[in-house]
Design an enzyme around this catalytic site. Structure first.
Site, PDB file in Angstrom:
ATOM      1  CG  PHE A 138      -9.007 -19.463 -15.364  1.00 53.47           C
ATOM      2  CD1 PHE A 138      -8.260 -18.824 -16.539  1.00 53.47           C
ATOM      3  CD2 PHE A 138     -10.644 -19.424 -15.762  1.00 53.47           C
ATOM      4  CE1 PHE A 138      -8.794 -18.731 -17.787  1.00 53.47           C
ATOM      5  CE2 PHE A 138     -11.094 -19.068 -16.993  1.00 53.47           C
ATOM      6  CZ  PHE A 138     -10.402 -18.471 -17.862  1.00 53.47           C
ATOM      7  CG  ASP A 223     -14.205 -17.709  -9.895  1.00 56.38           C
ATOM      8  OD1 ASP A 223     -15.201 -18.658 -10.086  1.00 56.38           O
ATOM      9  OD2 ASP A 223     -13.447 -17.378 -10.864  1.00 56.38           O
ATOM     10  CE  LYS A 252     -16.375 -23.210 -16.709  1.00 53.25           C
ATOM     11  NZ  LYS A 252     -15.437 -22.190 -16.020  1.00 53.25           N
TER      12      LYS A 252
HETATM   13  C1  LIG Z   1     -14.863 -20.842 -16.514  1.00 53.00           C
HETATM   14  C2  LIG Z   1     -14.410 -19.815 -15.218  1.00 53.00           C
HETATM   15  C3  LIG Z   1     -14.388 -18.788 -15.459  1.00 53.00           C
HETATM   16  C4  LIG Z   1     -15.137 -18.014 -16.698  1.00 53.00           C
HETATM   17  O1  LIG Z   1     -16.287 -18.098 -16.864  1.00 53.00           O
HETATM   18  P1  LIG Z   1     -16.819 -17.989 -18.440  1.00 53.00           P
HETATM   19  O2  LIG Z   1     -18.155 -18.249 -18.307  1.00 53.00           O
HETATM   20  O3  LIG Z   1     -16.016 -18.799 -19.368  1.00 53.00           O
HETATM   21  O4  LIG Z   1     -16.522 -16.281 -18.636  1.00 53.00           O
HETATM   22  C5  LIG Z   1     -13.890 -18.059 -14.348  1.00 53.00           C
HETATM   23  N1  LIG Z   1     -13.470 -18.690 -13.063  1.00 53.00           N
HETATM   24  C6  LIG Z   1     -13.548 -19.902 -13.026  1.00 53.00           C
HETATM   25  C7  LIG Z   1     -13.203 -20.672 -11.885  1.00 53.00           C
HETATM   26  C8  LIG Z   1     -13.937 -20.800 -13.976  1.00 53.00           C
HETATM   27  O5  LIG Z   1     -13.795 -22.029 -14.108  1.00 53.00           O
END
Ligand SMILES: *Cc1c(COP(=O)(O)O)cnc(C)c1O
Length: 400
Positions: A138, A223, A252
């Site tokens: 994701f 990520d 986050k």
């Molecule tokens: C939450 C998340 C995203 C997206 O971040 P947003 O601030 O919601 O755009 C991307 N990658 C990972 C692994 C995430 O947990």
């Protein structure tokens, strides 16, 4: 007075219906607890989806933000300001990267990371443009981020997406190798997959991918949006594995609640990547959010948050292990540090609802996984309280 239904109806009448929200109206946070509008208290093991790592109402954090609001909230990126300089310098140290770009969200951090990789290939005139991403990954909701997200449900309605993306299986090096061509520009993955169901990478897999990237001048993008910032027991998850990416995305927890993300890269990438005119943002990394980032990083140092996570997560893992052994509705535990998943054989949505009734906020991931991403400041006593409340919720299944 209980206006719960009224607030929910008002919200639902105006908001685009993209979330099936829990039927509670949250009003206040204090430490690792949340309170709803009826005064009910919840132990929070979700932290606003791994965002509020320092919990709610940290005095130093609150004061820093209030001061910054009094002084200057926004300047645009056409000017310098002190909080931006301080946050960038501190984040550079924490990430062990050389160059940082602040964004407003995780999605935008991924977007920037993808653009940085494409620009690097463009500058080198290598003709490379393909991305290899992972199944069950994701990376966010923008067109670029969705394009590399390994979940067809999120991608299909929005096709055609950006071209040149292939999906390999996480923790399967051969499946990655099979997709590499002379056009592969970057490989992107989460060191610990979050939304996909809390799957930590195998160290050998990450090392193998790193080697592959080095051999073929492919950029490795991590990520760290969910698994970064102390969550897995090191500042960033890659540091725990000892496998350094070329580009990394974070968001986050770096702002503990204000909307901020960042992507960062090594000098090797930066010198051939995004230059003036290639990328920008109006809000991204404004003085207010940078005051938050700087303060969060200071608190991490002052309060030895990483060491605390290592200690308390050992205790949590023990307790979760005991739950798996003892409870017929839990099949397994997966995770790292304070990013843990319990694999359930009961509908996870119902477990979440029942837990909420007992004053515990937990969320799900990847269909059947109960995701535990509490504030990093939880203590062993909170872990005990969590276990007690979760057991109460699970007992209702046994009785039903
Ligand atoms: C939450 C998340 C995203 C997206 O971040 P947003 O601030 O919601 O755009 C991307 N990658 C990972 C692994 C995430 O947990």
């Amino acid at each position: 007075m209980n206006n719960t239904k009224q607030w929910i109806d008002t919200a639902e009448a105006a908001l685009l219906h993209t979330y099936n929200r829990y039927q509670i109206v949250l009003e206040k946070g204090d430490g690792v607890y949340l309170y709803d509008n009826e005064g009910k208290k919840y132990l929070d093991f979700a932290a606003g989806i791994a965002v509020c790592s320092l919990g709610y109402g940290h005095p130093k954090y609150k004061e820093a933000l209030k001061n910054q609001i009094d002084n200057l909230m926004h300047t645009s990126n056409l000017f310098y300001s002190k909080p931006v300089a301080e946050a960038a310098e501190k984040l550079k140290q924490a990430t062990q990267m050389d160059r940082v770009f602040f964004t407003n969200s995780g999605t935008e951090a991924i977007e920037g990371a993808l653009k940085a990789a494409r620009k690097y290939a463009y500058t080198k005139q290598s003709g490379k443009y393909e991305f290899i991403a992972m199944n069950h990954s994701f990376h966010g909701r923008s067109m670029g981020a969705v394009s590399v997200t390994g979940n067809e449900h999120y991608r299909t309605p929005f096709e055609p997406l950006i071209g040149g993306v292939k999906f390999a299986d996480f923790n399967d090096l051969e499946s990655v190798k099979a997709l590499v061509t002379d056009k592969t520009c970057a490989i992107i993955m989460e060191p610990v997959q979050g939304e996909g169901g809390i799957y930590p990478a195998d160290e050998a897999f990450l090392k193998g991918v790193r080697k592959l990237c080095d051999e073929q001048d492919i950029l490795l993008i991590f990520d760290e949006i969910q698994c970064g910032m102390g969550r897995t027991g090191s500042m960033f998850a890659w540091q725990g594995y000892g496998v350094k990416p070329d580009i990394m995305a974070m968001a986050k927890a770096i702002g503990n609640g204000v909307p901020v993300g960042a992507f960062a890269m090594t000098e090797k990438v930066a010198e051939k990547s995004l230059a003036p005119g290639d990328h920008g943002t109006t809000y991204g990394g404004n003085p207010l959010v940078c005051a938050a980032v700087k303060t969060v990083l200071e608190i991490f140092e002052e309060e030895n948050i990483i060491e605390h996570v290592q200690k308390v997560s050992t205790y949590l893992e023990e307790k979760l292990g005991a739950l798996v052994d003892k409870n017929e509705f839990i099949d397994a535990r997966r995770g790292k540090g304070l990013m843990q998943g319990l694999v359930l054989n009961k509908p996870v949505g119902e477990v979440v609802q029942k837990a909420m009734k007992h004053g515990l906020i937990v969320i799900s991931a990847g269909g059947n996984v109960l995701r535990l991403v509490p504030p990093l400041t939880i203590t062993e006593a909170h872990v005990d309280e969590f276990v007690e409340k979760l057991e109460k919720a699970l007992t209702e299944f046994a009785e039903a």
